[in-house]
Design an enzyme around this catalytic site. Sequence first.
Site, PDB file in Angstrom:
ATOM      1  N   SER A 140      72.804  25.161  48.168  1.00 11.67           N
ATOM      2  CA  SER A 140      72.543  26.722  47.814  1.00 11.67           C
ATOM      3  C   SER A 140      72.437  26.654  46.171  1.00 11.67           C
ATOM      4  CB  SER A 140      74.110  27.331  48.222  1.00 11.67           C
ATOM      5  OG  SER A 140      73.817  28.722  47.516  1.00 11.67           O
ATOM      6  N   TYR A 153      83.534  27.880  47.966  1.00  7.56           N
ATOM      7  CA  TYR A 153      82.267  27.595  48.745  1.00  7.56           C
ATOM      8  C   TYR A 153      81.332  26.927  47.645  1.00  7.56           C
ATOM      9  CZ  TYR A 153      77.664  28.985  50.479  1.00  7.56           C
ATOM     10  OH  TYR A 153      76.266  28.894  50.974  1.00  7.56           O
TER      11      TYR A 153
END
Length: 255
Positions: A140, A153
């Site tokens: 990401s 995360y």
Amino acid sequence: MSGSLSGKCVVVTGGAQGIGLECARAYVREGAQVAILDLSIEQGERAAVMLGPVALFVHCDISSSSSVEKAVSVVLAALGKVDALHNNAGVAMPSKPLHETDEAEWDRLFGVNLKSVLWTTRYFYKELLSTRGTILNTASMVGLIGQANHAAYVATKGALISLTKAMALDYAADGIRVNAICPAGVWTPMLRQWAAEQENEADIASYLDRIHPLGSCPEGDVIADAAVFLLSDAARFITGCALPVSGGAELGYRL
């Protein structure tokens, strides 16, 4: 890139929905057989039916060593080989700063997003060695640039990017390429869940459009097209790359 994965057998973890399903669809379109490893039986079976006879669903808890080992046996019995492993499975919740994240939430994020790559690599390595295959990790942009109120995360995705580079070095002599793909915002069920948790949910769609200089928050097909390239022979001299597919979201300050 029509037929660029012809004759290939690709394993996609978390392939029953979202980016994983879009990638599986693209791999099938490009001529591959696909095995979807996913925790959701209902969604996995639905995805396999949608993709047709070249797709296989295998129920798997990707964070469990024994579950992944069993899934490998099922995949090999059905497909006979593995040319590519796409480590896509991931969870994004909770959306919190670090001091509010409890140990169970931390462990789940790291178990699914990061430790799963240990298990898939361990149990698929022999097959990838025999095919001189490739590994793709869904990371990401937050792993490169950070994100507020999403500490655990972000940590998993930053670690996955570093892990990708280490794996690329370790397996280069084996002819196994290892790359990561780094989306910014992409409309998936997981992102929609995250948006629903925000205080200003009504403004999230507009915000997600604005952070991409190319003008909109995309669907998963833009990630799938890049993933096809990275798995194909067209990327045969690319390894250790963390490829942004972000519409320019990371490029800097804008008016």
